[in-house]
Design a protein around this motif. Structure first.
Motif, short mmCIF file in Angstrom:
data_model
loop_
_atom_site.label_atom_id
_atom_site.label_comp_id
_atom_site.label_asym_id
_atom_site.label_seq_id
_atom_site.Cartn_x
_atom_site.Cartn_y
_atom_site.Cartn_z
N PHE A 78 0.82 -1.22 0.00
CA PHE A 78 0.00 0.00 0.00
C PHE A 78 0.85 1.27 0.00
O PHE A 78 0.44 2.29 0.55
CB PHE A 78 -0.92 -0.01 1.23
CG PHE A 78 -1.85 -1.19 1.28
CD1 PHE A 78 -2.96 -1.26 0.46
CD2 PHE A 78 -1.59 -2.24 2.16
CE1 PHE A 78 -3.82 -2.36 0.51
CE2 PHE A 78 -2.45 -3.34 2.22
CZ PHE A 78 -3.56 -3.41 1.39
N HIS A 79 2.02 1.20 -0.63
CA HIS A 79 2.94 2.34 -0.56
C HIS A 79 2.39 3.63 -1.16
O HIS A 79 2.72 4.72 -0.68
CB HIS A 79 4.30 1.99 -1.18
CG HIS A 79 4.27 1.74 -2.65
ND1 HIS A 79 4.37 2.75 -3.57
CD2 HIS A 79 4.15 0.60 -3.36
CE1 HIS A 79 4.32 2.24 -4.79
NE2 HIS A 79 4.18 0.94 -4.69
N PRO A 80 1.54 3.60 -2.21
CA PRO A 80 1.01 4.90 -2.68
C PRO A 80 0.22 5.63 -1.59
O PRO A 80 0.34 6.84 -1.43
CB PRO A 80 0.10 4.51 -3.85
CG PRO A 80 0.64 3.20 -4.32
CD PRO A 80 1.07 2.50 -3.06
N GLN A 81 -0.58 4.85 -0.85
CA GLN A 81 -1.35 5.45 0.24
C GLN A 81 -0.43 5.89 1.38
O GLN A 81 -0.60 6.97 1.96
CB GLN A 81 -2.39 4.46 0.77
CG GLN A 81 -3.49 4.12 -0.23
CD GLN A 81 -3.13 2.98 -1.17
OE1 GLN A 81 -1.96 2.61 -1.29
NE2 GLN A 81 -4.13 2.43 -1.84
N ARG A 84 1.58 9.14 0.79
CA ARG A 84 0.82 10.38 0.94
C ARG A 84 0.69 10.80 2.41
O ARG A 84 0.29 11.92 2.70
CB ARG A 84 -0.57 10.22 0.33
CG ARG A 84 -0.57 10.19 -1.19
CD ARG A 84 -1.96 10.43 -1.75
NE ARG A 84 -2.84 9.31 -1.47
CZ ARG A 84 -3.02 8.27 -2.31
NH1 ARG A 84 -2.34 8.22 -3.45
NH2 ARG A 84 -3.84 7.29 -2.00
N LEU A 85 1.02 9.87 3.29
CA LEU A 85 0.90 10.15 4.72
C LEU A 85 2.22 10.67 5.28
O LEU A 85 2.79 10.10 6.20
CB LEU A 85 0.47 8.89 5.46
CG LEU A 85 -0.84 8.24 4.99
CD1 LEU A 85 -1.07 6.93 5.73
CD2 LEU A 85 -2.01 9.19 5.18
#
Length: 201
Positions: A78-81, A84-85
């Motif tokens: 889930f690296h794209p999510q 963004r954090l």
């Protein structure tokens, strides 16, 4: 149990930061897991080597390896999510720093080393994994740059040492010192505080 809980929480935070650094460096899934585990376990391994604990605790206790590996895998998936954090990741790294620096000091004190030695070992526990992470991805370690990072870890370690000398209960001292480290680190990021550097000639 308090030390174990603190270490696992810090381990997850550091594993996430290491795995995200690996993703940014375009490493494959194996590289992401290795860098995540290295970041998460590196400080504790250095601590145990310095204290003569063999094999290191994190390498002979399955929850440490499992938590670090699972965190790295989740970040890879889930690296794209996760990328963004940015602010949550900075908070996670600060939490890892605080938890590892203070729990490392507590472990050293539990083995009856001198207080000043325990403080230095605690600081090293906090910054060790991140330094290894940065070196592996070809960056100057954060601890060697102007960031208020190692100083925050050392401050928390000193608080634990002072509480030990004063005979205060270990659990609230560890929790309070970790909170102070996190607060100092986040305040330094927010206010853009930096350690002084030499002026150019």
């Amino acid at each position: 149990m308090m030390l174990v809980a603190l270490e696992i929480l810090g381990l997850v935070a550091f594993a996430a930061s290491g795995a995200l650094a690996a993703v940014r460096a375009r490493l494959d899934v194996f590289g992401v897991i290795v860098l995540g585990l290295t970041t998460a376990l590196g400080g504790g391994i250095i601590r145990d080597v310095l204290l003569g604990v063999h094999p290191p605790t994190t390498l002979r206790t399955w929850p440490y390896l499992t938590a670090g590996a699972l965190t790295a895998i989740l970040v890879f998936a889930f690296h794209p999510q996760v990328a963004r954090l940015r602010r949550p990741m900075l908070v996670a790294d600060a939490i890892g720093l605080g938890l590892f620096a203070t729990s490392g000091t507590g472990v050293a004190l539990a083995l009856d080393v001198p207080v000043y030695t325990a403080c230095l070992i605690g600081m090293t526990t906090g910054i060790g994994g991140g330094a290894i992470r940065d070196l592996l991805v070809g960056e100057i370690p954060l601890v060697l740059r102007r960031e208020i990072y190692a100083l925050a870890a050392l401050f928390g370690a000193v608080l634990v040492g002072a509480g030990h000398l004063a005979g205060l209960p270990a659990t609230p001292v560890l929790a309070g010192a970790a909170a102070v480290v996190v607060a100092v680190r986040l305040l330094a990021l927010w206010r853009q505080w930096h350690a002084p550097v030499a002026r150019e000639a």
